[in-house]
Motif scaffolding. Sequence first.
Motif, mmCIF file in Angstrom:
data_model
loop_
_atom_site.group_PDB
_atom_site.id
_atom_site.type_symbol
_atom_site.label_atom_id
_atom_site.label_comp_id
_atom_site.label_asym_id
_atom_site.label_seq_id
_atom_site.Cartn_x
_atom_site.Cartn_y
_atom_site.Cartn_z
ATOM 1 N N ALA A 129 0.803 -1.230 0.000
ATOM 2 C CA ALA A 129 0.000 0.000 0.000
ATOM 3 C C ALA A 129 0.841 1.288 0.000
ATOM 4 N N PRO A 130 1.935 1.357 0.791
ATOM 5 C CA PRO A 130 2.708 2.609 0.783
ATOM 6 C C PRO A 130 3.253 2.944 -0.615
ATOM 7 N N LEU A 131 3.521 1.934 -1.440
ATOM 8 C CA LEU A 131 4.006 2.208 -2.796
ATOM 9 C C LEU A 131 2.860 2.648 -3.698
ATOM 10 N N GLN A 132 1.678 2.049 -3.483
ATOM 11 C CA GLN A 132 0.534 2.417 -4.331
ATOM 12 C C GLN A 132 0.194 3.892 -4.179
ATOM 13 N N LYS A 133 0.474 4.432 -3.001
ATOM 14 C CA LYS A 133 0.223 5.864 -2.754
ATOM 15 C C LYS A 133 0.947 6.744 -3.778
ATOM 16 N N PHE A 134 2.072 6.239 -4.287
ATOM 17 C CA PHE A 134 2.879 7.030 -5.229
ATOM 18 C C PHE A 134 2.723 6.570 -6.681
ATOM 19 N N ALA A 135 2.265 5.325 -6.860
ATOM 20 C CA ALA A 135 2.136 4.796 -8.222
ATOM 21 C C ALA A 135 0.754 5.089 -8.793
ATOM 22 N N VAL A 136 -0.187 5.376 -7.912
ATOM 23 C CA VAL A 136 -1.564 5.618 -8.337
ATOM 24 C C VAL A 136 -1.910 7.065 -8.022
ATOM 25 N N SER A 137 -2.399 7.771 -9.041
ATOM 26 C CA SER A 137 -2.798 9.159 -8.826
ATOM 27 C C SER A 137 -4.194 9.331 -9.393
ATOM 28 N N ASP A 138 -5.065 9.885 -8.587
ATOM 29 C CA ASP A 138 -6.435 10.107 -9.054
ATOM 30 C C ASP A 138 -7.092 8.815 -9.538
ATOM 31 N N GLY A 139 -6.769 7.722 -8.843
ATOM 32 C CA GLY A 139 -7.359 6.428 -9.207
ATOM 33 C C GLY A 139 -6.714 5.751 -10.411
ATOM 34 N N LYS A 140 -5.704 6.379 -11.002
ATOM 35 C CA LYS A 140 -5.067 5.773 -12.186
ATOM 36 C C LYS A 140 -3.641 5.337 -11.869
ATOM 37 N N TRP A 141 -3.259 4.164 -12.373
ATOM 38 C CA TRP A 141 -1.861 3.729 -12.237
ATOM 39 C C TRP A 141 -1.022 4.510 -13.239
ATOM 40 N N VAL A 142 -0.109 5.326 -12.727
ATOM 41 C CA VAL A 142 0.725 6.166 -13.600
ATOM 42 C C VAL A 142 2.200 5.759 -13.539
ATOM 43 N N ALA A 143 2.532 4.884 -12.619
ATOM 44 C CA ALA A 143 3.922 4.449 -12.469
ATOM 45 C C ALA A 143 3.938 3.013 -11.981
ATOM 46 N N VAL A 144 5.088 2.373 -12.184
ATOM 47 C CA VAL A 144 5.253 0.978 -11.796
ATOM 48 C C VAL A 144 6.489 0.873 -10.909
ATOM 49 N N PRO A 145 6.342 0.404 -9.674
ATOM 50 C CA PRO A 145 7.524 0.282 -8.811
ATOM 51 C C PRO A 145 8.408 -0.884 -9.251
ATOM 52 N N VAL A 146 9.695 -0.621 -9.329
ATOM 53 C CA VAL A 146 10.634 -1.649 -9.762
ATOM 54 C C VAL A 146 11.175 -2.415 -8.566
ATOM 55 N N ASN A 147 11.222 -1.728 -7.420
ATOM 56 C CA ASN A 147 11.928 -2.305 -6.277
ATOM 57 C C ASN A 147 11.545 -1.551 -5.013
ATOM 58 N N VAL A 148 12.059 -2.036 -3.892
ATOM 59 C CA VAL A 148 12.056 -1.235 -2.671
ATOM 60 C C VAL A 148 13.492 -1.226 -2.150
ATOM 61 N N HIS A 149 14.048 -0.027 -2.042
ATOM 62 C CA HIS A 149 15.359 0.134 -1.434
ATOM 63 C C HIS A 149 15.149 0.620 -0.009
ATOM 64 N N SER A 150 16.158 0.460 0.846
ATOM 65 C CA SER A 150 16.094 1.174 2.116
ATOM 66 C C SER A 150 17.453 1.766 2.413
ATOM 67 N N VAL A 151 17.424 2.845 3.177
ATOM 68 C CA VAL A 151 18.659 3.627 3.341
ATOM 69 C C VAL A 151 19.357 3.384 4.678
ATOM 70 N N ASN A 152 18.635 2.841 5.664
ATOM 71 C CA ASN A 152 19.265 2.719 6.989
ATOM 72 C C ASN A 152 20.086 1.432 7.128
ATOM 73 N N TRP A 153 21.193 1.433 6.384
ATOM 74 C CA TRP A 153 22.113 0.295 6.378
ATOM 75 C C TRP A 153 23.545 0.757 6.621
ATOM 76 N N LEU A 154 24.342 -0.148 7.204
ATOM 77 C CA LEU A 154 25.798 -0.032 7.201
ATOM 78 C C LEU A 154 26.349 -1.143 6.317
ATOM 79 N N TRP A 155 27.396 -0.811 5.572
ATOM 80 C CA TRP A 155 28.112 -1.783 4.726
ATOM 81 C C TRP A 155 29.548 -1.809 5.228
ATOM 82 N N ILE A 156 29.950 -2.931 5.823
ATOM 83 C CA ILE A 156 31.234 -3.007 6.529
ATOM 84 C C ILE A 156 32.150 -4.022 5.861
#
Length: 426
Positions: A129-156
Motif C-alpha cells: 500500500a505505501p508504494l501504491q500511494k505514489f504509483a496511483v494518482s487520481d485512481g489511475k496507475w501512472v507508475a510501476v515500482p521496480v523495487n524497494v530500497h532502504s537507506v538505513n544500512w551499514l556496509w562493513i
Amino acid sequence: MTVRTKLIAGVALAAASLGLASLGLAGAAQAQTKEVQMLHWWTSGGEAAALSVLKKDLAAEGYAWKDVPVAGGGGDAAMTALKAMVANGNNPTASQMLGYTVLDYAAAGKMGDLTELAKSEGWDKVVPAPLQKFAVSDGKWVAVPVNVHSVNWLWINKAVMDKIGGTEPKTFDDFIALLDKAKAAGVTPLALGGQDWQEATMFDSVVLSTGGPEFYKKAMNDLDEASLKSDTMKKAFDNLAKLKAYVDPNFSGRDWNLTTAMVIKGDALVQVMGDWAKGEFKAASKTPGTDYICMRFPGTDGSVVYNSDMFGMFAVPDDRKEAQVALAKATLSKSFQSSFNVVKGSVPARTDVPDTDFDACGKKGIADLKKANDGGTLFGSLAQGYGAPPAIATAYKDVVDKFFNGQIKTSDEAVAQLVKAIDEAK
Ligand code: GAL
C-alpha cells in the motif's frame, strides 16, 4: 492470448479498419511501437548490471531499448534532464522517478494510464500500500515500482572489521567507538561521498537513530515544525557533526559507487548507504558474511526508511503504448522482481515474491520490509523523495550539506535554517 499479442492484434485491427493494412502501413506502425525509451540514472556497475536484466527480458519479447542515461546518484541531474524533455513535448516511454516526483508530474497531467493492465494483473493486491500511494494518482496507475530500497544500512568490510577487532555496533555511541577503533588502526573509518544527497541520505538514518521511529515520522514525513526545531533534531545534527571526524580528506564530491569501492577494497571500514551499495558488492563478486557485513544503522533496528524506484509511465502517442505496456508488465512480473532485485541490492515491490534466490542481506531486507510495513515502522526517506515533495527534499539536502561542510556552524542554526527552507519550499 497475452496482453502483448492482444495489443498487436489490436494495432493490426485498427490499421485494417483504416484500410492501412493493404497499403503495408500496419507493419510500419507496428515497428514504431517496438521501442522503449527509458530515462534513468543507473550508470554504476551494479546498477547497469541490474538494468541489463530488464533490457534482456524486453529484447526477448522483441522490444528495442533506447537508453537515456543521466549519471548522478540520487537522480537530481536526471530529473533536470527529464524536465527539459517533457517541456519540449519529448516524453520518454518511462523514466526512473522517486515517489513525490511521480505525483508532481501526474498532477501536471503528464503521465499515461496503466490502469487496465493493473486490473488484469491484479497489482492492487500484491503491491504494498505505501508504494501504491505514489504509483496511483487520481485512481489511475501512472507508475510501476521496480523495487524497494532502504537507506538505513551499514556496509562493513569484514576483513578490516576483523583486523581492528571490531564488533557490530548496537547504538550510535557504539558506532562512534567503532569508528575510533578504525581511526586508531590507521584505516579510513567512514567512506562518504561529499555530495548533498549522500550526506542527507546518511542523515535520514542519523535522525531515526537519534530520535526513534515516532520522531522520524513526525519530523521527516509530517514535517511537524515543533519536531524539526526540537532539541532532538539538534542532537541529530550534533551526531552528524561527530561523523565528520571520520571521513578521508578526499571525500568532497566523490560519487557514491567510488565510495562503496573503498569499502569493497578494504580502503575504508564502513559506508552508510542505501542497499544499492549491495549491487556494487555483488558486481565485485563479494559475499555477505564472508567479505562484508550488512546491518541496520545502529539504533534503527525494527524500522525501515525506504525509497522505491518507480518507472513513471508518460503520456505517449498511441503507437508507443504497446511498448509501454510491455515494459510495465515485464517490470512487475514476479520472475523479474526476483531476478532484477537480486542484482540491484533492493527487494521486490510485490509481496508474493519468494526470497529463495536472494543472499543473506536480501533475505533480511525482505523480512525487515514486511515487519516494518505490518508494524507501522516503514517510513519514507526524505533524502530519497519519499518524505516530502521534491522542493522540500532539495531544501533539506541543501541545509544538511551546508551544515556538514561548515557553512552552517551550529545545530541551533541548522534547525532554524531547516524550518525556514522547508517553509519557503512549501
Ligand atoms: C537512488 C535510487 C537507487 C540508486 C541510487 C544511486 O535514488 O533509488 O536505485 O540508483 O539512487 O544512484
